[in-house]
Design a protein around this motif. Structure first.
Motif, short mmCIF file in Angstrom:
data_model
loop_
_atom_site.label_atom_id
_atom_site.label_comp_id
_atom_site.label_asym_id
_atom_site.label_seq_id
_atom_site.Cartn_x
_atom_site.Cartn_y
_atom_site.Cartn_z
N MET A 1 -7.09 -3.54 -22.16
CA MET A 1 -6.87 -3.75 -20.73
C MET A 1 -7.33 -2.51 -19.97
N LYS A 2 -8.31 -2.70 -19.09
CA LYS A 2 -8.84 -1.59 -18.32
C LYS A 2 -8.14 -1.54 -16.97
N LEU A 3 -7.39 -0.48 -16.74
CA LEU A 3 -6.61 -0.33 -15.52
C LEU A 3 -7.39 0.41 -14.44
N ARG A 4 -7.19 -0.02 -13.22
CA ARG A 4 -7.83 0.62 -12.07
C ARG A 4 -6.75 1.27 -11.21
N THR A 5 -6.97 2.52 -10.81
CA THR A 5 -5.99 3.27 -10.02
C THR A 5 -6.49 3.41 -8.58
N THR A 6 -5.61 3.08 -7.63
CA THR A 6 -5.94 3.16 -6.21
C THR A 6 -4.83 3.87 -5.46
N ASP A 7 -5.15 4.92 -4.73
CA ASP A 7 -4.19 5.56 -3.84
C ASP A 7 -4.08 4.71 -2.58
N ILE A 8 -2.85 4.42 -2.15
CA ILE A 8 -2.66 3.53 -1.02
C ILE A 8 -1.69 4.15 -0.01
N SER A 9 -1.70 3.60 1.18
CA SER A 9 -0.73 3.92 2.22
C SER A 9 -0.27 2.61 2.83
N ILE A 10 1.04 2.41 2.90
CA ILE A 10 1.60 1.16 3.42
C ILE A 10 2.30 1.45 4.74
N PRO A 11 1.96 0.73 5.81
CA PRO A 11 2.57 1.00 7.10
C PRO A 11 3.99 0.47 7.20
N PHE A 12 4.85 1.24 7.83
CA PHE A 12 6.19 0.79 8.16
C PHE A 12 6.57 1.43 9.50
N GLU A 13 6.72 0.59 10.51
CA GLU A 13 7.02 1.07 11.85
C GLU A 13 6.02 2.18 12.23
N HIS A 14 6.50 3.41 12.44
CA HIS A 14 5.63 4.48 12.93
C HIS A 14 5.16 5.41 11.82
N ILE A 15 5.41 5.07 10.55
CA ILE A 15 5.04 5.96 9.45
C ILE A 15 4.18 5.23 8.42
N TRP A 16 3.69 6.00 7.46
CA TRP A 16 2.95 5.45 6.33
C TRP A 16 3.62 5.90 5.04
N LEU A 17 3.82 4.97 4.13
CA LEU A 17 4.42 5.28 2.83
C LEU A 17 3.29 5.43 1.81
N SER A 18 3.28 6.56 1.11
CA SER A 18 2.21 6.82 0.15
C SER A 18 2.55 6.20 -1.20
N GLY A 19 1.51 5.75 -1.89
CA GLY A 19 1.72 5.11 -3.18
C GLY A 19 0.50 5.18 -4.07
N GLU A 20 0.71 4.77 -5.31
CA GLU A 20 -0.36 4.66 -6.29
C GLU A 20 -0.25 3.30 -6.96
#
Length: 245
Positions: free
Chosen positions: A1-20
């Motif tokens: 299984m070849k995994l792909r990694t993506t850095d993301i930002s998810i909006p919530f109200e006036h901020i962004w939540l960082s994730g992987e």
């Protein structure tokens, strides 16, 4: 299984939540690993948990429930469980709009005060979840009503040397949903002992494997996800739109 990694930002109200996000077309499901923090993931125990779940065949979304500014400005921000639970629900809504994740069962994996946020989010958005796994933490902060009325199956894992084990047990006794309780011998509340995180990862993966619905054929999931993304692109607001994965 070849995994792909993506850095993301998810909006919530006036901020962004960082994730992987780490995923592949042929995963068994999606584990959302919750951090009551805003600091970088590197060297964190939550990142190690995510890696264990990836090795077990799951896609993972490791997400910070606070921003770096919030964590620095207010040391008590991680105790605002209702706010973090609302952010978890926003993350689940974001997942609904990601075609590559279409058709995957979703489970939450949490620790510390995020355990309370996971339970509270499961109470608010039970239709979006199939399982919750808590690495000790503060389930009591979810509140009595969420504990009493949660319907999402929950596994609680604690260390035998956790000084808060009795308090955690009292909170778990309020649950009426399917749940179980595991104690790892020789482990403290921080799970810093050798192999402690690995053992937790095994227990978490077992619970997710048991409770998450089996994903459909890869080709069908990709087709359904693409169709759903196409159908909703004209109506979904920007805060819930697809992130380019």
């Amino acid at each position: 299984m070849k995994l792909r990694t993506t850095d993301i930002s998810i909006p919530f109200e006036h901020i962004w939540l960082s994730g992987e996000l780490v995923h592949a077309p042929d995963v068994a499901g999606l584990a959302v690993v919750l951090r009551p923090a805003g600091s970088p993931f590197a060297q964190s125990r939550d990142l190690r948990v995510a890696r264990e779940l990836q090795r077990a065949g799951f896609a993972t979304l490791l997400i910070n429930l606070l921003t770096a500014y919030e964590e620095t400005r207010d040391p008590d921000a991680r105790f605002n469980v209702p706010q973090m639970a609302n952010r978890v629900v926003a993350v689940l809504e974001w997942i609904d709009h990601q075609p590559p994740l279409a058709g995957l069962g979703v489970g939450l994996v949490a620790s510390d005060t995020a355990s309370g946020a996971a339970i509270r989010a499961g109470w608010k958005a039970a239709d979006r979840l199939a399982a919750i796994v808590c690495r000790a933490g503060r389930p009591d902060l979810a509140g009595l009503t969420p504990l009493n009325t949660l319907t999402v199956p929950l596994r609680m894992v604690v260390g035998s040397d956790d000084p808060q084990a009795d308090m955690i047990r009292q909170a778990v006794e309020h649950l009426r949903c399917a749940h179980d309780w595991h104690v790892i011998a020789g482990v403290s509340d921080g799970f810093r002992e050798p192999e402690a995180i690995e053992r937790f990862g095994e227990l978490a993966a077992d619970w997710l494997r048991e409770k998450l619905p089996a994903p459909g054929p890869v080709e069908q999931r990709i087709h359904d996800g693409t169709a759903a993304g196409t159908a909703s692109c004209g109506t979904a607001d920007q805060s819930a739109s697809s992130h380019p994965l």
